[in-house]
Design a protein around this motif. Structure first.
Motif, PDB file in Angstrom:
ATOM      1  N   VAL A 123      -1.068  21.906  41.843  1.00 39.33           N
ATOM      2  CA  VAL A 123      -1.367  23.136  41.046  1.00 39.33           C
ATOM      3  C   VAL A 123      -0.460  24.165  40.759  1.00 39.33           C
ATOM      4  O   VAL A 123      -0.098  24.719  41.754  1.00 39.33           O
ATOM      5  CB  VAL A 123      -2.765  23.761  41.658  1.00 39.33           C
ATOM      6  N   GLU A 124      -0.154  24.391  39.539  1.00 41.31           N
ATOM      7  CA  GLU A 124       0.868  25.465  39.362  1.00 41.31           C
ATOM      8  C   GLU A 124       0.377  26.674  38.699  1.00 41.31           C
ATOM      9  O   GLU A 124      -0.526  26.492  37.835  1.00 41.31           O
ATOM     10  CB  GLU A 124       1.750  24.772  38.195  1.00 41.31           C
ATOM     11  N   PHE A 125       0.906  27.855  39.225  1.00 40.78           N
ATOM     12  CA  PHE A 125       0.297  29.199  38.810  1.00 40.78           C
ATOM     13  C   PHE A 125       1.367  29.804  38.023  1.00 40.78           C
ATOM     14  O   PHE A 125       2.106  30.483  38.430  1.00 40.78           O
ATOM     15  CB  PHE A 125      -0.035  29.977  40.006  1.00 40.78           C
ATOM     16  N   ILE A 157      -3.218  28.425  34.983  1.00 43.21           N
ATOM     17  CA  ILE A 157      -3.077  27.399  35.977  1.00 43.21           C
ATOM     18  C   ILE A 157      -3.032  26.037  35.379  1.00 43.21           C
ATOM     19  O   ILE A 157      -4.272  25.530  35.046  1.00 43.21           O
ATOM     20  CB  ILE A 157      -4.072  27.966  37.029  1.00 43.21           C
ATOM     21  N   ASN A 158      -1.812  25.258  35.942  1.00 47.33           N
ATOM     22  CA  ASN A 158      -2.193  23.947  35.253  1.00 47.33           C
ATOM     23  C   ASN A 158      -2.224  22.912  36.582  1.00 47.33           C
ATOM     24  O   ASN A 158      -1.625  23.115  37.828  1.00 47.33           O
ATOM     25  CB  ASN A 158      -0.618  23.604  34.682  1.00 47.33           C
ATOM     26  N   PHE A 159      -2.841  21.752  36.127  1.00 48.78           N
ATOM     27  CA  PHE A 159      -3.264  20.883  37.384  1.00 48.78           C
ATOM     28  C   PHE A 159      -2.556  19.519  36.965  1.00 48.78           C
ATOM     29  O   PHE A 159      -2.593  19.136  35.634  1.00 48.78           O
ATOM     30  CB  PHE A 159      -4.783  20.632  37.116  1.00 48.78           C
ATOM     31  N   PHE A 160      -2.091  18.794  37.912  1.00 51.57           N
ATOM     32  CA  PHE A 160      -1.452  17.458  37.869  1.00 51.57           C
ATOM     33  C   PHE A 160      -2.155  16.516  38.878  1.00 51.57           C
ATOM     34  O   PHE A 160      -2.116  16.904  40.030  1.00 51.57           O
ATOM     35  CB  PHE A 160      -0.073  17.525  37.999  1.00 51.57           C
ATOM     36  N   LEU A 161      -2.131  15.397  38.719  1.00 49.16           N
ATOM     37  CA  LEU A 161      -2.310  14.209  39.590  1.00 49.16           C
ATOM     38  C   LEU A 161      -1.298  13.337  39.363  1.00 49.16           C
ATOM     39  O   LEU A 161      -1.190  12.964  38.081  1.00 49.16           O
ATOM     40  CB  LEU A 161      -3.657  13.627  39.544  1.00 49.16           C
ATOM     41  N   ASN A 162      -0.425  12.931  40.387  1.00 49.42           N
ATOM     42  CA  ASN A 162       0.534  11.808  40.361  1.00 49.42           C
ATOM     43  C   ASN A 162       1.506  12.203  39.095  1.00 49.42           C
ATOM     44  O   ASN A 162       2.046  11.425  38.155  1.00 49.42           O
ATOM     45  CB  ASN A 162       0.239  10.499  40.182  1.00 49.42           C
ATOM     46  N   ASP A 163       1.666  13.468  39.020  1.00 51.72           N
ATOM     47  CA  ASP A 163       2.613  14.144  38.085  1.00 51.72           C
ATOM     48  C   ASP A 163       2.044  13.877  36.502  1.00 51.72           C
ATOM     49  O   ASP A 163       2.666  14.303  35.698  1.00 51.72           O
ATOM     50  CB  ASP A 163       4.107  13.631  38.001  1.00 51.72           C
ATOM     51  N   ILE A 164       0.663  13.697  36.363  1.00 51.44           N
ATOM     52  CA  ILE A 164       0.239  13.521  35.038  1.00 51.44           C
ATOM     53  C   ILE A 164      -0.813  14.650  35.013  1.00 51.44           C
ATOM     54  O   ILE A 164      -1.487  15.004  35.708  1.00 51.44           O
ATOM     55  CB  ILE A 164      -0.845  12.233  35.016  1.00 51.44           C
ATOM     56  N   TYR A 165      -0.381  15.395  33.788  1.00 49.83           N
ATOM     57  CA  TYR A 165      -1.325  16.617  33.465  1.00 49.83           C
ATOM     58  C   TYR A 165      -2.880  16.243  33.277  1.00 49.83           C
ATOM     59  O   TYR A 165      -3.170  15.418  32.468  1.00 49.83           O
ATOM     60  CB  TYR A 165      -0.763  17.205  32.395  1.00 49.83           C
TER      61      TYR A 165
END
Length: 218
Positions: free
Chosen positions: A81-83, A88-96
């Motif tokens: 989770v990038e602030f 605020i951006n969310f990723f699972l396994n580097d997938i947006y």
């Protein structure tokens, strides 16, 4: 300052969670106010909160070097989770999988997927605004939200109200669907799982569907 935020730093952190949920799409339907105004019921020292936010997110360098929370959930699943400055951006396994901000993309997690994260309270709360539910699922989710918000100092006096307002922002206009060869999708605007309108997300959604299904069934 270290760019990575240790997830333990979020434990019972009133400043963080008030800041965080102000980014969500919740609202008070009766009073017609957005979640940032709703959360004014959580009384904190605003000067201290501003100073905390500036330091915690390293505002002097947030544009070039945003801070983030990341970790490994199991051998097949990791998150970040990038602030950033304006979202605020969310990723699972580097997938947006979406963002909270002016051009939000949310409604990614189903209720069952969110509940699979409940054993990780901070992750549960982080992923809560990225969840899509139907109106009749509010009653299932509300007591669980109340339980987790109750652990945050100064939230406890307004648990029912805050939970109701957060839930208002999670309701989708249409349900999740099972799509052949892909798995769960939806037709909601502003959702990464809406591969009809956003076909560029198809490959990532297909991959994550398999991983999330396995995670639910652990």
């Amino acid at each position: 300052m270290n760019k990575q935020i240790q997830i333990e730093e979020l434990n019972n952190n009133t400043f963080f969670w008030k800041y965080y949920f102000c980014w969500s799409r919740g609202y008070d339907e009766k009073e017609e106010i957005n979640i940032d105004e709703v959360l004014e019921v959580v009384e904190i020292n605003e000067t201290e909160a501003y100073e905390w936010e500036w330091k915690f997110f390293n505002q002097n360098d947030i544009e070039e070097n945003p801070r983030y929370v990341s970790g490994k959930i199991n051998d097949d699943l990791n998150y970040a989770v990038e602030f950033a400055e304006y979202e605020i951006n969310f990723f699972l396994n580097d997938i947006y999988i979406g963002n909270l901000g002016g051009h939000f993309e949310a409604w990614f997690f189903t209720l069952d997927e969110l509940l699979a994260f409940e054993k990780y309270p901070n992750l549960f709360l982080l992923f809560l605004p990225m969840t899509g539910i139907q109106e009749n699922e509010k009653a299932i989710l509300k007591p669980i939200i109340v339980k987790h918000l109750n652990a945050i100092p100064k939230f406890e006096a307004h648990l029912e109200y805050i939970s109701d307002c957060i839930l208002n922002g999670l309701v989708m206009q249409s349900p999740f669907l099972e799509t052949n060869d892909i798995g769960l999708t939806n037709t909601e605007n502003h959702s990464v799982r809406n591969i009809t309108d956003y076909p560029r997300y198809r490959e990532g959604v297909t991959l994550l569907n398999k991983i999330l299904l396995s995670f639910i069934n652990e």
